[in-house]
Design a protein around this motif. Structure first.
Motif, PDB file in Angstrom:
ATOM      1  N   GLN A  61       0.832  -1.170   0.000  1.00 25.49           N
ATOM      2  CA  GLN A  61       0.000   0.000   0.000  1.00 25.49           C
ATOM      3  C   GLN A  61       0.883   1.242   0.000  1.00 25.49           C
ATOM      4  O   GLN A  61       1.952   1.252   0.600  1.00 25.49           O
ATOM      5  CB  GLN A  61      -0.919  -0.020   1.209  1.00 25.49           C
ATOM      6  N   HIS A  62       0.427   2.274  -0.675  1.00 26.66           N
ATOM      7  CA  HIS A  62       1.118   3.557  -0.775  1.00 26.66           C
ATOM      8  C   HIS A  62       2.459   3.446  -1.502  1.00 26.66           C
ATOM      9  O   HIS A  62       3.369   4.215  -1.254  1.00 26.66           O
ATOM     10  CB  HIS A  62       1.315   4.185   0.602  1.00 26.66           C
ATOM     11  N   ASP A  63       2.580   2.449  -2.368  1.00 23.04           N
ATOM     12  CA  ASP A  63       3.785   2.289  -3.164  1.00 23.04           C
ATOM     13  C   ASP A  63       3.371   1.763  -4.534  1.00 23.04           C
ATOM     14  O   ASP A  63       2.255   1.278  -4.713  1.00 23.04           O
ATOM     15  CB  ASP A  63       4.754   1.309  -2.492  1.00 23.04           C
ATOM     16  N   TRP A  64       4.260   1.836  -5.506  1.00 23.90           N
ATOM     17  CA  TRP A  64       3.974   1.367  -6.852  1.00 23.90           C
ATOM     18  C   TRP A  64       4.228  -0.123  -6.958  1.00 23.90           C
ATOM     19  O   TRP A  64       5.167  -0.641  -6.367  1.00 23.90           O
ATOM     20  CB  TRP A  64       4.845   2.095  -7.872  1.00 23.90           C
ATOM     21  N   ASN A  65       3.401  -0.810  -7.707  1.00 30.31           N
ATOM     22  CA  ASN A  65       3.637  -2.203  -8.073  1.00 30.31           C
ATOM     23  C   ASN A  65       4.090  -2.231  -9.517  1.00 30.31           C
ATOM     24  O   ASN A  65       3.641  -1.438 -10.336  1.00 30.31           O
ATOM     25  CB  ASN A  65       2.361  -3.037  -7.928  1.00 30.31           C
ATOM     26  N   ARG A  66       4.975  -3.160  -9.819  1.00 30.96           N
ATOM     27  CA  ARG A  66       5.467  -3.299 -11.192  1.00 30.96           C
ATOM     28  C   ARG A  66       4.825  -4.554 -11.782  1.00 30.96           C
ATOM     29  O   ARG A  66       5.006  -5.653 -11.254  1.00 30.96           O
ATOM     30  CB  ARG A  66       6.984  -3.424 -11.203  1.00 30.96           C
ATOM     31  N   LEU A  67       4.055  -4.376 -12.841  1.00 28.39           N
ATOM     32  CA  LEU A  67       3.406  -5.494 -13.519  1.00 28.39           C
ATOM     33  C   LEU A  67       4.003  -5.670 -14.901  1.00 28.39           C
ATOM     34  O   LEU A  67       4.270  -4.695 -15.602  1.00 28.39           O
ATOM     35  CB  LEU A  67       1.906  -5.253 -13.656  1.00 28.39           C
ATOM     36  N   GLU A  68       4.167  -6.917 -15.286  1.00 24.73           N
ATOM     37  CA  GLU A  68       4.592  -7.255 -16.645  1.00 24.73           C
ATOM     38  C   GLU A  68       3.594  -8.270 -17.171  1.00 24.73           C
ATOM     39  O   GLU A  68       3.291  -9.254 -16.510  1.00 24.73           O
ATOM     40  CB  GLU A  68       5.994  -7.864 -16.645  1.00 24.73           C
ATOM     41  N   ILE A  69       3.071  -8.018 -18.350  1.00 22.12           N
ATOM     42  CA  ILE A  69       2.110  -8.917 -18.987  1.00 22.12           C
ATOM     43  C   ILE A  69       2.674  -9.298 -20.347  1.00 22.12           C
ATOM     44  O   ILE A  69       3.004  -8.430 -21.153  1.00 22.12           O
ATOM     45  CB  ILE A  69       0.736  -8.242 -19.153  1.00 22.12           C
ATOM     46  N   LEU A  70       2.761 -10.598 -20.593  1.00 26.86           N
ATOM     47  CA  LEU A  70       3.236 -11.098 -21.883  1.00 26.86           C
ATOM     48  C   LEU A  70       2.100 -11.907 -22.495  1.00 26.86           C
ATOM     49  O   LEU A  70       1.748 -12.976 -21.997  1.00 26.86           O
ATOM     50  CB  LEU A  70       4.486 -11.957 -21.700  1.00 26.86           C
ATOM     51  N   ALA A  71       1.484 -11.376 -23.536  1.00 24.04           N
ATOM     52  CA  ALA A  71       0.371 -12.039 -24.220  1.00 24.04           C
ATOM     53  C   ALA A  71       0.834 -12.443 -25.609  1.00 24.04           C
ATOM     54  O   ALA A  71       1.179 -11.586 -26.431  1.00 24.04           O
ATOM     55  CB  ALA A  71      -0.835 -11.106 -24.308  1.00 24.04           C
ATOM     56  N   GLN A  72       0.867 -13.752 -25.847  1.00 26.52           N
ATOM     57  CA  GLN A  72       1.282 -14.280 -27.148  1.00 26.52           C
ATOM     58  C   GLN A  72       0.282 -15.339 -27.567  1.00 26.52           C
ATOM     59  O   GLN A  72       0.195 -16.395 -26.928  1.00 26.52           O
ATOM     60  CB  GLN A  72       2.685 -14.884 -27.055  1.00 26.52           C
ATOM     61  N   GLY A  73      -0.469 -15.040 -28.608  1.00 24.59           N
ATOM     62  CA  GLY A  73      -1.487 -15.984 -29.058  1.00 24.59           C
ATOM     63  C   GLY A  73      -2.487 -16.243 -27.950  1.00 24.59           C
ATOM     64  O   GLY A  73      -3.041 -15.318 -27.375  1.00 24.59           O
ATOM     65  N   ASN A  74      -2.707 -17.521 -27.626  1.00 19.29           N
ATOM     66  CA  ASN A  74      -3.681 -17.844 -26.579  1.00 19.29           C
ATOM     67  C   ASN A  74      -3.033 -18.002 -25.201  1.00 19.29           C
ATOM     68  O   ASN A  74      -3.670 -18.452 -24.261  1.00 19.29           O
ATOM     69  CB  ASN A  74      -4.443 -19.119 -26.939  1.00 19.29           C
ATOM     70  N   ARG A  75      -1.769 -17.615 -25.047  1.00 18.64           N
ATOM     71  CA  ARG A  75      -1.060 -17.739 -23.775  1.00 18.64           C
ATOM     72  C   ARG A  75      -0.807 -16.364 -23.161  1.00 18.64           C
ATOM     73  O   ARG A  75      -0.320 -15.457 -23.837  1.00 18.64           O
ATOM     74  CB  ARG A  75       0.275 -18.451 -23.983  1.00 18.64           C
ATOM     75  N   ILE A  76      -1.132 -16.236 -21.874  1.00 19.24           N
ATOM     76  CA  ILE A  76      -0.906 -14.996 -21.148  1.00 19.24           C
ATOM     77  C   ILE A  76      -0.090 -15.316 -19.903  1.00 19.24           C
ATOM     78  O   ILE A  76      -0.440 -16.206 -19.136  1.00 19.24           O
ATOM     79  CB  ILE A  76      -2.231 -14.320 -20.748  1.00 19.24           C
ATOM     80  N   ARG A  77       1.012 -14.587 -19.737  1.00 22.42           N
ATOM     81  CA  ARG A  77       1.850 -14.721 -18.540  1.00 22.42           C
ATOM     82  C   ARG A  77       1.929 -13.367 -17.855  1.00 22.42           C
ATOM     83  O   ARG A  77       2.017 -12.336 -18.520  1.00 22.42           O
ATOM     84  CB  ARG A  77       3.245 -15.210 -18.925  1.00 22.42           C
ATOM     85  N   VAL A  78       1.908 -13.389 -16.522  1.00 20.21           N
ATOM     86  CA  VAL A  78       1.923 -12.152 -15.742  1.00 20.21           C
ATOM     87  C   VAL A  78       2.934 -12.273 -14.613  1.00 20.21           C
ATOM     88  O   VAL A  78       3.026 -13.318 -13.960  1.00 20.21           O
ATOM     89  CB  VAL A  78       0.527 -11.841 -15.153  1.00 20.21           C
ATOM     90  N   ALA A  79       3.669 -11.190 -14.376  1.00 21.08           N
ATOM     91  CA  ALA A  79       4.578 -11.087 -13.237  1.00 21.08           C
ATOM     92  C   ALA A  79       4.220  -9.828 -12.465  1.00 21.08           C
ATOM     93  O   ALA A  79       3.861  -8.807 -13.051  1.00 21.08           O
ATOM     94  CB  ALA A  79       6.029 -11.024 -13.693  1.00 21.08           C
ATOM     95  N   ALA A  80       4.293  -9.921 -11.130  1.00 20.34           N
ATOM     96  CA  ALA A  80       4.065  -8.772 -10.256  1.00 20.34           C
ATOM     97  C   ALA A  80       5.286  -8.611  -9.372  1.00 20.34           C
ATOM     98  O   ALA A  80       5.677  -9.552  -8.664  1.00 20.34           O
ATOM     99  CB  ALA A  80       2.814  -8.971  -9.409  1.00 20.34           C
ATOM    100  N   ASN A  81       5.888  -7.444  -9.445  1.00 20.70           N
ATOM    101  CA  ASN A  81       7.067  -7.129  -8.628  1.00 20.70           C
ATOM    102  C   ASN A  81       8.153  -8.191  -8.747  1.00 20.70           C
ATOM    103  O   ASN A  81       8.773  -8.587  -7.768  1.00 20.70           O
ATOM    104  CB  ASN A  81       6.665  -6.903  -7.174  1.00 20.70           C
ATOM    105  N   GLY A  82       8.367  -8.694  -9.967  1.00 23.64           N
ATOM    106  CA  GLY A  82       9.453  -9.632 -10.235  1.00 23.64           C
ATOM    107  C   GLY A  82       9.143 -11.090  -9.976  1.00 23.64           C
ATOM    108  O   GLY A  82      10.005 -11.946 -10.138  1.00 23.64           O
ATOM    109  N   ALA A  83       7.904 -11.418  -9.592  1.00 23.47           N
ATOM    110  CA  ALA A  83       7.515 -12.809  -9.339  1.00 23.47           C
ATOM    111  C   ALA A  83       6.446 -13.236 -10.339  1.00 23.47           C
ATOM    112  O   ALA A  83       5.435 -12.543 -10.506  1.00 23.47           O
ATOM    113  CB  ALA A  83       6.983 -12.969  -7.913  1.00 23.47           C
ATOM    114  N   ALA A  84       6.665 -14.367 -10.994  1.00 22.88           N
ATOM    115  CA  ALA A  84       5.663 -14.889 -11.929  1.00 22.88           C
ATOM    116  C   ALA A  84       4.427 -15.306 -11.126  1.00 22.88           C
ATOM    117  O   ALA A  84       4.536 -16.036 -10.141  1.00 22.88           O
ATOM    118  CB  ALA A  84       6.226 -16.076 -12.690  1.00 22.88           C
ATOM    119  N   ILE A  85       3.259 -14.820 -11.536  1.00 22.08           N
ATOM    120  CA  ILE A  85       2.037 -15.140 -10.794  1.00 22.08           C
ATOM    121  C   ILE A  85       0.975 -15.814 -11.649  1.00 22.08           C
ATOM    122  O   ILE A  85       0.006 -16.334 -11.111  1.00 22.08           O
ATOM    123  CB  ILE A  85       1.440 -13.892 -10.106  1.00 22.08           C
ATOM    124  N   LEU A  86       1.140 -15.815 -12.979  1.00 22.75           N
ATOM    125  CA  LEU A  86       0.122 -16.414 -13.838  1.00 22.75           C
ATOM    126  C   LEU A  86       0.756 -16.906 -15.126  1.00 22.75           C
ATOM    127  O   LEU A  86       1.581 -16.213 -15.725  1.00 22.75           O
ATOM    128  CB  LEU A  86      -0.964 -15.376 -14.180  1.00 22.75           C
TER     129      LEU A  86
END
Length: 76
Positions: free
Chosen positions: A1-26
């Motif tokens: 809370q009260h800080d920025w989160n860093r999100l990375e989303i990689l969408a390729q075809g039917n595959r979606i990968r997500v990382a939050a603050n340097g940790a793969a979550i999806l």
């Protein structure tokens, strides 16, 4: 809370990968890839009962990335 989160989303075809603050979550694949098509990017905050504010900064969108991996996640 009260800080920025860093999100990375990689969408390729039917595959979606997500990382939050340097940790793969999806790592998800759409079971019906025929539904996939080019579309606009949308950013949102889901409705809550209390008024909220959401901010985005330093957004970078890359089409056809050179690496097939989440670049913010450290490899083991």
């Amino acid at each position: 809370q009260h800080d920025w989160n860093r999100l990375e989303i990689l969408a390729q075809g039917n595959r979606i990968r997500v990382a939050a603050n340097g940790a793969a979550i999806l790592d998800w694949r759409d079971p019906k890839p025929e539904r996939d098509h080019e579309a606009p990017v949308g950013l949102q905050l889901h409705k809550n009962n209390d008024p909220e504010e959401v901010r985005f900064k330093d957004i970078t969108i890359t089409t056809f990335p050179t690496e097939d991996r989440l670049v913010t996640v450290k490899e083991k």
